[in-house]
Design a protein around this motif. Sequence first.
Motif, PDB file in Angstrom:
ATOM      1  N   ARG A  23      50.615 130.286  34.226  1.00 22.82           N
ATOM      2  CA  ARG A  23      51.714 130.846  35.004  1.00 22.82           C
ATOM      3  C   ARG A  23      51.405 130.889  36.497  1.00 22.82           C
ATOM      4  N   VAL A  24      50.123 130.787  36.862  1.00 22.51           N
ATOM      5  CA  VAL A  24      49.773 130.983  38.265  1.00 22.51           C
ATOM      6  C   VAL A  24      49.038 129.804  38.903  1.00 22.51           C
ATOM      7  N   PHE A 187      52.002 139.451  42.537  1.00 24.41           N
ATOM      8  CA  PHE A 187      53.229 139.726  41.807  1.00 24.41           C
ATOM      9  C   PHE A 187      54.385 138.841  42.258  1.00 24.41           C
ATOM     10  N   ASN A 188      54.072 137.725  42.938  1.00 18.29           N
ATOM     11  CA  ASN A 188      55.118 136.824  43.411  1.00 18.29           C
ATOM     12  C   ASN A 188      55.246 135.598  42.513  1.00 18.29           C
ATOM     13  N   SER A 189      56.468 135.102  42.394  1.00 16.94           N
ATOM     14  CA  SER A 189      56.752 133.967  41.522  1.00 16.94           C
ATOM     15  C   SER A 189      56.291 132.656  42.139  1.00 16.94           C
ATOM     16  N   ARG A 190      55.712 131.792  41.317  1.00 15.13           N
ATOM     17  CA  ARG A 190      55.395 130.430  41.723  1.00 15.13           C
ATOM     18  C   ARG A 190      56.511 129.467  41.311  1.00 15.13           C
ATOM     19  N   GLN A 191      57.314 129.874  40.356  1.00  9.04           N
ATOM     20  CA  GLN A 191      58.300 128.981  39.749  1.00  9.04           C
ATOM     21  C   GLN A 191      59.586 128.860  40.539  1.00  9.04           C
ATOM     22  N   GLU A 192      59.939 129.853  41.316  1.00 11.83           N
ATOM     23  CA  GLU A 192      61.257 129.866  41.952  1.00 11.83           C
ATOM     24  C   GLU A 192      61.162 130.135  43.453  1.00 11.83           C
ATOM     25  N   ILE A 193      60.273 129.424  44.119  1.00 14.78           N
ATOM     26  CA  ILE A 193      60.165 129.553  45.569  1.00 14.78           C
ATOM     27  C   ILE A 193      61.368 128.877  46.219  1.00 14.78           C
ATOM     28  N   LYS A 194      61.936 129.539  47.204  1.00  9.97           N
ATOM     29  CA  LYS A 194      63.139 129.006  47.860  1.00  9.97           C
ATOM     30  C   LYS A 194      62.802 128.619  49.304  1.00  9.97           C
ATOM     31  N   LEU A 195      63.289 127.455  49.696  1.00 11.33           N
ATOM     32  CA  LEU A 195      63.103 126.957  51.052  1.00 11.33           C
ATOM     33  C   LEU A 195      64.455 126.919  51.747  1.00 11.33           C
ATOM     34  N   THR A 204      70.639 124.713  54.226  1.00  8.22           N
ATOM     35  CA  THR A 204      70.450 124.350  52.822  1.00  8.22           C
ATOM     36  C   THR A 204      69.387 125.248  52.205  1.00  8.22           C
ATOM     37  N   ILE A 205      69.544 125.531  50.923  1.00  8.42           N
ATOM     38  CA  ILE A 205      68.572 126.331  50.172  1.00  8.42           C
ATOM     39  C   ILE A 205      68.103 125.490  48.990  1.00  8.42           C
ATOM     40  N   LYS A 206      66.808 125.245  48.938  1.00  8.66           N
ATOM     41  CA  LYS A 206      66.233 124.440  47.860  1.00  8.66           C
ATOM     42  C   LYS A 206      65.202 125.274  47.100  1.00  8.66           C
ATOM     43  N   THR A 207      65.244 125.181  45.773  1.00  7.05           N
ATOM     44  CA  THR A 207      64.334 125.946  44.923  1.00  7.05           C
ATOM     45  C   THR A 207      63.359 124.987  44.246  1.00  7.05           C
ATOM     46  N   PHE A 208      62.077 125.343  44.245  1.00  7.26           N
ATOM     47  CA  PHE A 208      61.081 124.475  43.619  1.00  7.26           C
ATOM     48  C   PHE A 208      59.956 125.300  42.994  1.00  7.26           C
ATOM     49  N   ASP A 209      59.191 124.639  42.135  1.00  8.14           N
ATOM     50  CA  ASP A 209      58.054 125.239  41.441  1.00  8.14           C
ATOM     51  C   ASP A 209      56.781 124.721  42.094  1.00  8.14           C
ATOM     52  N   VAL A 210      56.084 125.587  42.811  1.00  8.71           N
ATOM     53  CA  VAL A 210      54.921 125.148  43.575  1.00  8.71           C
ATOM     54  C   VAL A 210      53.728 124.837  42.668  1.00  8.71           C
ATOM     55  N   ILE A 231      59.627 133.956  48.723  1.00  8.59           N
ATOM     56  CA  ILE A 231      58.825 134.014  47.497  1.00  8.59           C
ATOM     57  C   ILE A 231      59.260 135.256  46.724  1.00  8.59           C
ATOM     58  N   PRO A 232      60.056 135.085  45.678  1.00  9.35           N
ATOM     59  CA  PRO A 232      60.614 136.254  44.978  1.00  9.35           C
ATOM     60  C   PRO A 232      59.582 137.002  44.152  1.00  9.35           C
ATOM     61  N   PHE A 233      59.938 138.224  43.812  1.00  8.74           N
ATOM     62  CA  PHE A 233      59.105 139.083  42.964  1.00  8.74           C
ATOM     63  C   PHE A 233      59.180 138.613  41.522  1.00  8.74           C
ATOM     64  N   ASP A 234      58.055 138.600  40.831  1.00  2.00           N
ATOM     65  CA  ASP A 234      57.995 138.193  39.424  1.00  2.00           C
ATOM     66  C   ASP A 234      57.688 139.424  38.581  1.00  2.00           C
ATOM     67  N   SER A 235      58.713 139.932  37.905  1.00  2.00           N
ATOM     68  CA  SER A 235      58.538 141.157  37.125  1.00  2.00           C
ATOM     69  C   SER A 235      57.575 140.968  35.967  1.00  2.00           C
ATOM     70  N   ALA A 236      57.475 139.737  35.441  1.00  2.00           N
ATOM     71  CA  ALA A 236      56.573 139.484  34.317  1.00  2.00           C
ATOM     72  C   ALA A 236      55.124 139.726  34.724  1.00  2.00           C
ATOM     73  N   LYS A 237      54.775 139.333  35.946  1.00  2.00           N
ATOM     74  CA  LYS A 237      53.401 139.527  36.405  1.00  2.00           C
ATOM     75  C   LYS A 237      53.126 140.991  36.714  1.00  2.00           C
ATOM     76  N   HIS A 238      54.170 141.692  37.140  1.00  2.00           N
ATOM     77  CA  HIS A 238      53.986 143.109  37.450  1.00  2.00           C
ATOM     78  C   HIS A 238      53.490 143.864  36.234  1.00  2.00           C
ATOM     79  N   TRP A 239      53.972 143.438  35.072  1.00  2.00           N
ATOM     80  CA  TRP A 239      53.534 144.080  33.834  1.00  2.00           C
ATOM     81  C   TRP A 239      52.502 143.215  33.117  1.00  2.00           C
ATOM     82  N   GLY A 240      51.840 142.354  33.869  1.00  2.00           N
ATOM     83  CA  GLY A 240      50.904 141.398  33.282  1.00  2.00           C
ATOM     84  C   GLY A 240      49.484 141.891  33.211  1.00  2.00           C
ATOM     85  N   ALA A 241      48.579 140.940  33.410  1.00  2.00           N
ATOM     86  CA  ALA A 241      47.159 141.175  33.169  1.00  2.00           C
ATOM     87  C   ALA A 241      46.601 142.301  34.029  1.00  2.00           C
ATOM     88  N   ASN A 242      47.097 142.432  35.266  1.00  2.00           N
ATOM     89  CA  ASN A 242      46.564 143.465  36.144  1.00  2.00           C
ATOM     90  C   ASN A 242      46.896 144.868  35.660  1.00  2.00           C
TER      91      ASN A 242
END
Length: 263
Positions: A23-24, A187-195, A204-210, A231-242
Amino acid sequence: MNYKRVLIFLLPLLMASCVTSKRVNLMQAPGKNKIPAYADTVSYEDYELRIGDRMYIYVYSLDENITKMYNAGGSGSMIRQQMTQGNMSGSYDLYTYLVDEQGNIEFPTIGKIAVRGLTTREVKCRLEEELSKLLQEIPGYATVSVEVNIVNRTFSIIGAQSGRYVINKEKMTIFEALAMAGDLGEFNSRQEIKLVREKEGKTTIKTFDVRSKDIVNSEYYYIEPNDVIYIPFDSAKHWGANHFTSVLSMTFATVSFGLFVYS
């Protein structure tokens, strides 16, 4: 109470909260773990000047009078250092030229020059041509060379280490931009980074998976001045391994208290 059943029920919930390296991690092969593939469209185009840009222009000549006349007494090496470090805030008006609302700059002895839509290389050639025409009429004419750079080349990041950062090289990649901002937050998403990019009056707004290795060959690889990276917040990581240890501790504390009450 069947305590084994309670533990068997809680264990999957705890394990589901773990964040795996898939995921990271960056530079993952596309196709696996839902990593997207991107078309090989990488290309770097020279930046075209826009309204509001500021240029640092330095004229070199063997004639000291010409050098002083066009350079306001500033040292080329000193100003260049300030420019790359992004600390020219108090010197912009003195050493730089603003592209006005009509897309022009006002240059000494030449007057207005249309520069909007031109690259710095094209502006350099135009200035050298115009100056050569003027200076040829001066006895003992000395040839000139012009250096042109954009001084307000910045990009912004929202999320992770939010802020505005100076583009201190000709080409800057998305990885270098993220590194300047201290990498991605935990706690930031890698999958939905917006440029967010503005060009020719259009945004223009483009979304990509870094995480995808294909990024290095895609249109998302190089950033441009005034780009905004969200770089949006990723709620899954917030409740993840940390949070695994804290969740585990809270769960067993609750179970222990329940056992105490029950007994």
